[in-house]
Design a protein around this motif. Structure first.
Motif, PDB file in Angstrom:
ATOM      1  N   GLN A 152       0.812  -1.202   0.000  1.00  0.00           N
ATOM      2  CA  GLN A 152       0.000   0.000   0.000  1.00  0.00           C
ATOM      3  C   GLN A 152       0.853   1.263   0.000  1.00  0.00           C
ATOM      4  N   ASN A 153       2.103   1.156   0.483  1.00  0.00           N
ATOM      5  CA  ASN A 153       2.979   2.319   0.552  1.00  0.00           C
ATOM      6  C   ASN A 153       3.900   2.432  -0.655  1.00  0.00           C
ATOM      7  N   THR A 154       3.731   1.548  -1.642  1.00  0.00           N
ATOM      8  CA  THR A 154       4.572   1.578  -2.826  1.00  0.00           C
ATOM      9  C   THR A 154       4.400   2.900  -3.567  1.00  0.00           C
ATOM     10  N   THR A 155       5.508   3.481  -3.964  1.00  0.00           N
ATOM     11  CA  THR A 155       5.491   4.648  -4.843  1.00  0.00           C
ATOM     12  C   THR A 155       6.189   4.258  -6.136  1.00  0.00           C
ATOM     13  N   ARG A 184      -1.110   1.155  -6.264  1.00  0.00           N
ATOM     14  CA  ARG A 184      -1.798   0.226  -7.159  1.00  0.00           C
ATOM     15  C   ARG A 184      -1.626   0.699  -8.600  1.00  0.00           C
ATOM     16  N   LYS A 185      -1.421  -0.229  -9.497  1.00  0.00           N
ATOM     17  CA  LYS A 185      -1.276   0.109 -10.908  1.00  0.00           C
ATOM     18  C   LYS A 185      -2.658   0.407 -11.489  1.00  0.00           C
ATOM     19  N   ILE A 186      -2.926   1.696 -11.697  1.00  0.00           N
ATOM     20  CA  ILE A 186      -4.218   2.136 -12.223  1.00  0.00           C
ATOM     21  C   ILE A 186      -3.987   2.793 -13.583  1.00  0.00           C
ATOM     22  N   VAL A 187      -4.514   2.189 -14.619  1.00  0.00           N
ATOM     23  CA  VAL A 187      -4.396   2.733 -15.973  1.00  0.00           C
ATOM     24  C   VAL A 187      -5.196   4.030 -16.046  1.00  0.00           C
ATOM     25  N   LEU A 188      -4.569   5.087 -16.593  1.00  0.00           N
ATOM     26  CA  LEU A 188      -5.211   6.398 -16.674  1.00  0.00           C
ATOM     27  C   LEU A 188      -5.645   6.700 -18.101  1.00  0.00           C
ATOM     28  N   SER A 189      -6.948   6.985 -18.247  1.00  0.00           N
ATOM     29  CA  SER A 189      -7.541   7.381 -19.520  1.00  0.00           C
ATOM     30  C   SER A 189      -8.065   8.798 -19.391  1.00  0.00           C
ATOM     31  N   THR A 190      -7.541   9.737 -20.199  1.00  0.00           N
ATOM     32  CA  THR A 190      -8.028  11.115 -20.145  1.00  0.00           C
ATOM     33  C   THR A 190      -9.100  11.323 -21.203  1.00  0.00           C
TER      34      THR A 190
END
Length: 458
Positions: free
Chosen positions: A24-27, A238-244
């Protein structure tokens, strides 16, 4: 032995707790997000069929269909689109007269329990995300940029700060023109980054894998908020794919958006009319150099199958596009390597619609090709090519976007770096078209296309 087992069990629990806390603390490192979507994402989004009114059982039904019929072909994202936090929204336009918002004590939107029953007791989307994950799929949501006006008006605290409240970080500049839920976040103010950090921390806890964020790119490109969002995702663990969204993303922001998002809209909403397809193809011309692993120019959702069950444009219907036009849309999206996000109601698919989503050779091209380039686009004729570096095969898409039937499109094989005899296969049908040399030509009907695989050989 009993004491030893108990000690061992306690140690294991402690190790798991430490591991969870560490995760949870991963950057993530700058630019690492580009490894999260090395091939264009494939999935489903609720917007085209349910507008802002989708309910939990409908999301589950589409996830069930995807797991059963599409997962083995690479389809994996299930995305809940706009205003999942409004209890009384409506189809055919948003309820902006008396919306009942659901927020937590930190001014963060929560799913409306009357639409998403599993969100009760502050669970948010945890259970729905878990439902999707158990099927081997990934879960996504839509949000608007900015901070809820309700949070500002109530001066709600921002999680992770020492007493900063929502009314201290907002701005009334450059507000969304078509939806009045949020204020702009002023990136220069203390607490602005912490606000975005707080919502993405929450989404990571829910198990969100994909997020589509609206009103980021057009009519104004909100660079400051995009950077806040990128920072927040990279810090959320968390690896969250970003769609703009939406387009038209200004081309002068191409370098910036490709260094902050996994996918970005080139165009406004694409619906099931021919003019939307031709407009998309015209706007796409400048974006070919930015088709790269991890960051993808986005053609928008695929308006095929059953649309507008409770949607924004038109009545409940099967797509208005002809079969030729549907092939054209899918061929362009696929050779361009756009993310493929289906907009129709999956359980309502007919056999033809399903066939467009499950052609192994077309999906292989979409997944493995590179070097996508426009050969020409003029006078109703368009030719696009790409190559598969693994197999050495060349792909070619030809489009007759005119109203003229029987239009002949030609390509010199030397322009594809193909010298000598070339074997040609129709990618959609699998038909072998024989051996060609020098020039490849096809006659196509109005609004029709052809998609071919070319390989050297006798």
């Amino acid at each position: 032995m009993t004491i030893l087992k108990s000690v061992t069990f306690v140690c294991l629990i402690a190790i798991l707790a430490v591991s969870t806390a560490h995760a949870q603390n991963t950057t993530f490192k700058p630019g690492e997000f580009k490894t999260w979507a090395l091939t264009p994402p494939l999935g489903w989004n609720s917007w085209d069929c349910y507008g802002p009114t989708v309910e939990e059982h409908e999301v589950q039904a589409n996830a069930d269909y995807m797991a059963k019929n599409l997962k083995k072909y690479g389809w994996e994202y299930v995305v809940v689109d706009i205003r999942w936090f409004v209890e009384n929204d409506k189809a055919g336009g948003y309820n902006q007269k008396d919306p009942r918002y659901v927020l937590d004590e930190y001014g963060r939107y929560q799913p409306a329990v009357n639409r998403f029953p599993s969100a009760k007791n502050g669970q948010g989307f945890k259970e729905l995300a878990a439902y999707v994950h158990k099927k081997g799929l990934k879960f996504g949501i839509h949000i608007m940029r900015g901070i809820p006006k309700v949070a500002v008006n109530k001066k709600l605290p921002i999680a992770g700060t020492n007493g900063i409240t929502a009314d201290q970080i907002y701005s009334t500049e450059n507000l969304c023109k078509w939806l009045s839920d949020n204020y702009t976040v002023d990136a220069k103010k203390p607490g602005a980054q912490e606000y975005y950090n707080s919502i993405f921390k929450l989404y990571a806890e829910w198990g969100v894998d994909f997020i589509k964020i609206d009103d980021l790119s057009a009519p104004i490109y909100h660079q400051d908020e995009i950077e806040l969002i990128r920072n927040a995702i990279d810090a959320c663990g968390r690896k969250i794919v970003l769609s703009t969204s939406p387009g038209e993303t200004p081309f002068n922001a191409a370098d910036h958006v490709s260094n902050h998002a996994n996918m970005w809209r080139m165009v406004n909403d694409v619906w099931d009319t021919w003019r939307h397809i031709t407009h998309l193809m015209e706007l796409s011309k400048q974006w070919y150099p930015y088709i790269k692993p991890g960051t993808w120019p986005d053609c928008d959702m695929i308006p095929l199958g059953r649309l507008s069950i409770r949607g924004e444009v038109g009545k409940d219907r099967m797509t208005r596009l002809t079969k030729d036009e549907q092939y054209t849309l899918m061929t362009f999206f696929s050779i361009f390597r756009s993310p493929l996000i289906f907009g129709g109601d999956l359980p309502s698919n007919d056999a033809f619609t399903l066939s467009l989503l499950t052609n192994k050779e077309v999906l292989k091209m979409h997944r493995e090709s590179g070097g996508v380039r426009l050969l020409y686009q003029q006078a109703g004729k368009t030719a696009i090519t790409s190559k598969n570096s693994k197999t050495g095969e060349t792909y070619l898409a030809l489009f007759n976007t005119s109203e003229t039937p029987g239009l002949e499109l030609k390509v010199e094989l030397a322009d594809l770096d193909l010298l000598g005899k070339v074997k040609v296969t129709d990618l959609w049908s699998g038909e072998k078209l024989g051996v060609k040399a020098g020039t490849f030509a096809q006659s196509l009907g109005a609004h029709a296309c052809g998609l071919y695989k070319l390989s050297l050989g006798k």
